[in-house]
Design a protein around this motif. Structure first.
Motif, short mmCIF file in Angstrom:
data_model
loop_
_atom_site.label_atom_id
_atom_site.label_comp_id
_atom_site.label_asym_id
_atom_site.label_seq_id
_atom_site.Cartn_x
_atom_site.Cartn_y
_atom_site.Cartn_z
N UNK A 93 44.49 39.89 36.60
CA UNK A 93 43.47 39.89 35.70
C UNK A 93 42.14 39.12 36.12
N UNK A 94 41.22 39.46 35.83
CA UNK A 94 40.00 38.91 36.05
C UNK A 94 38.60 39.36 35.71
N UNK A 95 37.79 38.70 35.23
CA UNK A 95 36.43 39.21 35.23
C UNK A 95 35.90 39.85 36.40
N UNK A 96 35.05 40.72 36.58
CA UNK A 96 34.21 41.19 37.49
C UNK A 96 32.73 40.75 37.49
N UNK A 118 37.80 41.42 31.70
CA UNK A 118 39.33 41.66 32.28
C UNK A 118 39.99 42.56 31.07
N UNK A 119 40.18 43.66 31.32
CA UNK A 119 40.73 44.74 30.56
C UNK A 119 39.63 45.63 29.75
N UNK A 120 38.36 45.31 30.21
CA UNK A 120 37.44 46.19 29.66
C UNK A 120 37.30 47.67 30.59
N UNK A 145 31.78 38.58 42.35
CA UNK A 145 32.91 37.92 41.95
C UNK A 145 33.91 38.11 41.07
N UNK A 146 35.32 38.08 41.49
CA UNK A 146 36.53 38.22 40.45
C UNK A 146 36.87 36.78 40.20
N UNK A 147 37.05 36.68 39.05
CA UNK A 147 37.63 35.23 38.68
C UNK A 147 36.78 34.31 39.06
N UNK A 148 35.61 34.46 39.04
CA UNK A 148 34.58 33.47 39.62
C UNK A 148 34.77 33.22 41.04
N UNK A 149 35.34 33.91 41.73
CA UNK A 149 35.49 33.67 43.25
C UNK A 149 35.00 34.95 44.04
N UNK A 156 38.87 38.22 50.62
CA UNK A 156 39.13 39.74 50.82
C UNK A 156 40.55 40.39 50.81
N UNK A 157 41.42 39.56 51.57
CA UNK A 157 42.69 39.89 51.43
C UNK A 157 43.48 40.06 50.10
N UNK A 158 43.08 39.15 49.12
CA UNK A 158 43.61 39.10 47.74
C UNK A 158 42.87 40.63 47.05
N UNK A 159 41.66 40.59 47.33
CA UNK A 159 40.90 41.74 46.43
C UNK A 159 41.41 43.25 47.05
#
Length: 195
Positions: free
Chosen positions: A82-85, A111-113, A144-148, A154-157
């Motif tokens: 989950x996380x805001x983009x 997140x979820x939108x 950013x995703x989750x302010x990162x 990149x690997x996590x994304x």
């Protein structure tokens, strides 16, 4: 053209039989059957050669994957569930082009939108998605995703996001075979990247 050659062969044989009646109808039927089989085999060979030639580009793309430069992989990266983009002042242009495809974009997707990205051809929809996936890096600004910053993770994304574009590569096979093949190739690429 094939039919003209086929008819010419039959006319020559018919003329020979007319000239020498002792050859009989059996010779005509034999030539008729063999000519038809030869015509079918030739057609299949030509069609197969044309399909093979059209598939060469797909094979080249597949083998070119091995030549790609490998990224540094963070084996400890976890899935982002989950996380805001967020797009913060993002600008993007393609190499050798001065035209900005995306200009000063500021956007937050909660997140979820659920959102829809609409626009004319060439308006930047696919570029927008490629930026989220980390396939492109902005000229300026940050995604950013989750302010990162996604380029710091990149690997996590890439472990967390999946995209199927409208112009994906496909092979001359059934939909089931294409999907199965793409999944197998994708899994192999992931294994190579993350091992």
């Amino acid at each position: 053209m094939r039919n003209v050659v086929y008819m010419a062969v039959l006319l020559i044989v018919a003329n020979e039989i007319y000239q020498k009646p002792d050859m009989g109808l059996g010779v005509f039927m034999l030539v008729f059957t063999l000519s038809r089989q030869l015509q079918d085999i030739t057609s299949k060979l030509l069609i197969g050669a044309a399909q093979f030639e059209s598939d060469i580009n797909y094979m080249k793309i597949f083998f070119d994957l091995k030549k790609l430069e490998r990224e540094n992989i963070d084996d400890t990266a976890e899935l982002i569930e989950n996380g805001d983009i967020k797009f913060e002042n993002v600008n993007f242009s393609y190499p050798n082009s001065e035209k900005l495809v995306i200009k000063d974009l500021n956007l937050t997707i909660k997140s979820g939108e659920k959102i829809a990205i609409v626009g004319k051809n060439g308006s930047g929809k696919s570029t927008f998605v490629n930026l989220i996936c980390g396939m492109y890096e902005p000229d300026s600004g940050v995604v950013k995703i989750n302010d990162i910053n996604i380029h710091n993770n990149l690997t996590a994304v890439r472990r967390s996001i999946s995209v199927v574009f409208q112009d994906f590569g496909h092979y001359e096979a059934t939909i089931r075979e294409n999907i199965t093949y793409m999944i197998n190739v994708g899994m192999q690429v992931l294994k190579n990247y993350f091992n």
